[in-house]
Design an enzyme around this catalytic site. Structure first.
Site, PDB file in Angstrom:
ATOM      1  N   HIS A 135      38.712  33.276   3.623  1.00  0.00           N
ATOM      2  CA  HIS A 135      40.815  33.749   3.019  1.00  0.00           C
ATOM      3  C   HIS A 135      40.746  34.985   2.897  1.00  0.00           C
ATOM      4  O   HIS A 135      39.963  35.559   1.727  1.00  0.00           O
ATOM      5  CB  HIS A 135      40.847  32.875   2.357  1.00  0.00           C
ATOM      6  CG  HIS A 135      40.938  31.019   1.988  1.00  0.00           C
ATOM      7  ND1 HIS A 135      42.379  30.309   2.147  1.00  0.00           N
ATOM      8  CD2 HIS A 135      39.999  30.361   2.117  1.00  0.00           C
ATOM      9  CE1 HIS A 135      41.547  29.200   2.131  1.00  0.00           C
ATOM     10  NE2 HIS A 135      40.761  29.064   2.397  1.00  0.00           N
ATOM     11  N   HIS A 218      45.648  23.837  10.177  1.00  0.00           N
ATOM     12  CA  HIS A 218      45.007  23.234   8.095  1.00  0.00           C
ATOM     13  C   HIS A 218      46.334  22.614   7.516  1.00  0.00           C
ATOM     14  O   HIS A 218      47.639  23.102   7.636  1.00  0.00           O
ATOM     15  CB  HIS A 218      45.687  24.900   7.933  1.00  0.00           C
ATOM     16  CG  HIS A 218      45.028  24.483   6.052  1.00  0.00           C
ATOM     17  ND1 HIS A 218      45.846  23.834   4.330  1.00  0.00           N
ATOM     18  CD2 HIS A 218      44.108  24.870   4.901  1.00  0.00           C
ATOM     19  CE1 HIS A 218      45.554  23.656   3.607  1.00  0.00           C
ATOM     20  NE2 HIS A 218      43.867  24.387   4.175  1.00  0.00           N
ATOM     21  N   HIS A 319      46.467  25.265  -3.846  1.00  0.00           N
ATOM     22  CA  HIS A 319      47.105  24.848  -2.937  1.00  0.00           C
ATOM     23  C   HIS A 319      48.860  24.695  -4.024  1.00  0.00           C
ATOM     24  O   HIS A 319      49.283  23.947  -3.065  1.00  0.00           O
ATOM     25  CB  HIS A 319      46.918  23.812  -2.695  1.00  0.00           C
ATOM     26  CG  HIS A 319      45.464  23.403  -2.159  1.00  0.00           C
ATOM     27  ND1 HIS A 319      45.164  23.820  -0.802  1.00  0.00           N
ATOM     28  CD2 HIS A 319      44.279  23.498  -1.890  1.00  0.00           C
ATOM     29  CE1 HIS A 319      44.161  23.843   0.459  1.00  0.00           C
ATOM     30  NE2 HIS A 319      43.701  23.918  -0.644  1.00  0.00           N
ATOM     31  N   ASP A 359      34.775  30.118   1.669  1.00  0.00           N
ATOM     32  CA  ASP A 359      35.882  29.425   1.320  1.00  0.00           C
ATOM     33  C   ASP A 359      37.016  30.352   0.211  1.00  0.00           C
ATOM     34  O   ASP A 359      37.157  30.377  -0.680  1.00  0.00           O
ATOM     35  CB  ASP A 359      36.473  28.032   0.522  1.00  0.00           C
ATOM     36  CG  ASP A 359      37.577  27.378   0.618  1.00  0.00           C
ATOM     37  OD1 ASP A 359      38.384  27.938   1.610  1.00  0.00           O
ATOM     38  OD2 ASP A 359      37.355  26.018   0.951  1.00  0.00           O
TER      39      ASP A 359
END
Length: 566
Positions: A135, A218, A319, A359
């Protein structure tokens, strides 16, 4: 005249039959082959061999290597060997025996006045790591990754936008252009993935033509069967990879629905255990499909007593969940399962999980890919013993299996193994030197395209390079046009054909991805096991080919606190 084995190792590094411990783990590697001719070894320094008329000859620059790494112990998927490594024009030119061919026998790497020398005696040499789950939240990640031994980063993002905090997506041509331009500033090989979540081909095609080397599906953008099918169809047409974070909530179908939507087409499944996201509780089944290329992300590596508690907090932040909303908390808790995380350890050791990535800043740590890989290997040796393929008294096969997870296999998966991912002649000289005691934790020297990009370095005002404070600093290949000559920007063939590098004014070397759509799990080196996975929907217990997979969480890990006191 003969010298003792200990004296030889002290002077030239270990040779055939010698064993080396990796950091403070219980992993031991044994030298399988030595390319050296005994008595003809080359070494630089006062009174040493590489001097004019001795180990250094009279050849012109065109006929000698630019850089020589002497007597290094190579760990790679293809072997654990002692060799000299020659670098020419930014690529690995030879692995063999260096010296002066005018006076020495068996020389395969000529040394001359144009040759710089890096002492590899007593050091371990590996290929730079390839992290395929990035990311791009902040540019500071890149330096952190480089200093850990990672030299290639693949993923998506636009900075600390809410979408990027959750998904590895650089959406659309405008954002793709800005990120490609930004990547020119960093001594790192970089490739970007576009947004794959759309049900018509047009928006995907324009991203690939803008430079995307892959597409990311995603769940936070809606990973429906229609989006999966459309994305894979475009990927097949343009030869780019697809990565997927599937539907944790099982809203648009179950794991079987998603596997059916693949239609036997190649796909890279991120965090295939599921804590990082994916069909709860059984996305782990995907690792048994021949077209699925499964990876882990590093926060679940390895399973420890702290893993579960840490993950719940991470997930709420990454998230965009609200702890005051019961459904958001239930969503988080459904993803974090002791049983599947424990099984993930064992599936890595069996070679069923093929890759490991970070990640970064989105439930993963960008500087810990390599360390977490070897911690997992150590935990598995302690809990499961030697692998059947290992030799007596060494862990060579296990070492090859685990190093492949963050070097050659992610490179194969994303169509860049013709450029990076291993120490092989012709490949980009992205190389990392380690002291064995610090292996996997703190590299000594990081080369990009044959030039030193980063290193441990002492006080710049000192009379020698080593006085404290010693810490990681960027070196000359991290600056100016040298950076552009020694690092790669990866793009699609369609973007290359469309002249994207020229239209955006990109200055770094351009690499084009290829062969992404023909990769099968059988192509992933030392990590191609296809188990039949069952997950109990009530207890979450995992079985592979009928065998229950369970291991205890670790209380203590190697490569941990004792290395980070300063």
């Amino acid at each position: 005249m003969k010298i003792s084995r200990q004296a030889y190792a002290d002077m030239f590094g270990p040779t055939v039959g010698d064993k080396v411990r990796l950091a403070d783990t219980e992993l031991w590697i044994e030298v399988e082959k030595d390319f050296t001719t005994y008595g003809e070894e080359v070494k630089f320094g006062g009174g040493k061999v590489i001097r004019d008329g001795m180990g250094q000859g009279q050849l012109m620059a065109a006929d000698v290597v630019d850089t020589l790494i002497t007597n290094a112990l190579i760990i790679d998927h293809w072997g654990i060997v002692k060799a000299d490594v020659g670098i020419k024009n930014g690529r690995i030119a030879a692995i063999g025996k260096a010296g002066n061919p005018d006076i020495q026998p068996d020389v395969t790497i000529a040394v001359g006045a144009a040759t710089e020398v890096i002492a590899g005696e007593g050091m371990i040499l590996t290929a730079g790591g390839v992290d395929t789950h990035i990311h791009f939240i902040c540019p500071q990640q890149i330096e952190e990754a480089l200093m850990s031994g990672v030299t290639t980063m693949i993923g998506g993002g636009t900075g600390p936008a809410t979408g990027t905090n959750a998904t590895t997506v650089t959406p659309g041509p405008w954002h793709m252009a800005r990120m490609l331009q930004a990547s020119d500033s960093f001594p790192m090989n970089i490739g970007f993935t576009g947004k794959g979540n759309v049900s018509l081909p047009g928006p995907l095609i324009e991203q690939v033509k803008a430079g995307a080397i892959g597409l990311k599906l995603h769940e936070d953008w809606g990973t429906t069967p229609a989006a999966i099918d459309n994305c894979l169809s475009v990927a097949d047409e343009y030869d780019v990879q697809v990565a997927i974070h599937s539907d944790t909530l099982n809203e648009s179908g179950f794991v079987e629905t998603t596997l059916a939507a693949f239609k036997n087409r190649t796909i890279h499944t991120y965090h295939t255990e599921g804590a990082g996201g994916g069909h709860a509780p059984d996305i782990i089944k995907a690792c048994g499909s021949p077209n699925v290329l499964p990876s882990s992300t590093n926060p679940t590596r390895p399973f420890t007593r702290n893993t579960i508690d840490e993950h719940l907090d991470m997930l709420m932040v990454c998230h965009h969940l609200d702890p005051s909303i019961a459904e958001d908390v239930a969503f988080a808790e459904s993803r974090i399962r002791r049983e599947t995380i424990a099984a993930e350890d064992i599936l890595h050791d069996l070679g069923a999980f093929s890759m490991l990535s970070s990640d970064s800043q989105a439930m993963g740590r960008v500087g810990e890919v390599i360390m977490r890989t070897w911690q997992t290997a150590d935990k598995m040796k302690k809990q499961r013993g030697p692998l059947p393929q290992d030799g007596p008294g060494n862990d060579n096969f296990r070492a090859k299996r685990y190093i492949a997870k963050y070097t050659i296999n992610p490179a194969i998966t994303h169509g860049i193994s013709h450029e990076v991912g291993s120490i092989e002649v012709g490949k980009w000289a992205d190389l990392v030197l380690w002291r064995p005691a610090f292996f996997g934790v703190k590299p000594t020297l990081i080369l990009k395209g044959g030039a030193i990009a980063a290193s441990l370095m002492g006080d710049a005002n000192a009379s020698i390079p080593t006085p404290q404070p010693v810490h990681y600093r960027p070196m000359f290949a991290s600056y100016g046009s040298s950076l552009h000559a020694t690092s790669l920007t990866f793009i699609s063939q369609a973007a290359f054909d469309a002249g994207v590098p020229e239209s955006l004014g990109l200055k770094k070397q351009i690499g084009v991805v290829k062969g992404c759509r023909t990769v099968q799990k059988k192509d992933l080196i030392h990590n191609d096991y296809l188990p039949d996975i069952e997950v109990d929907p009530q207890t979450y217990q995992v079985k592979a080919d009928g065998v229950l997979l369970w291991c205890e969480p670790a209380d203590v890990l190697p490569m941990a606190q004792r290395y980070f006191l300063f």
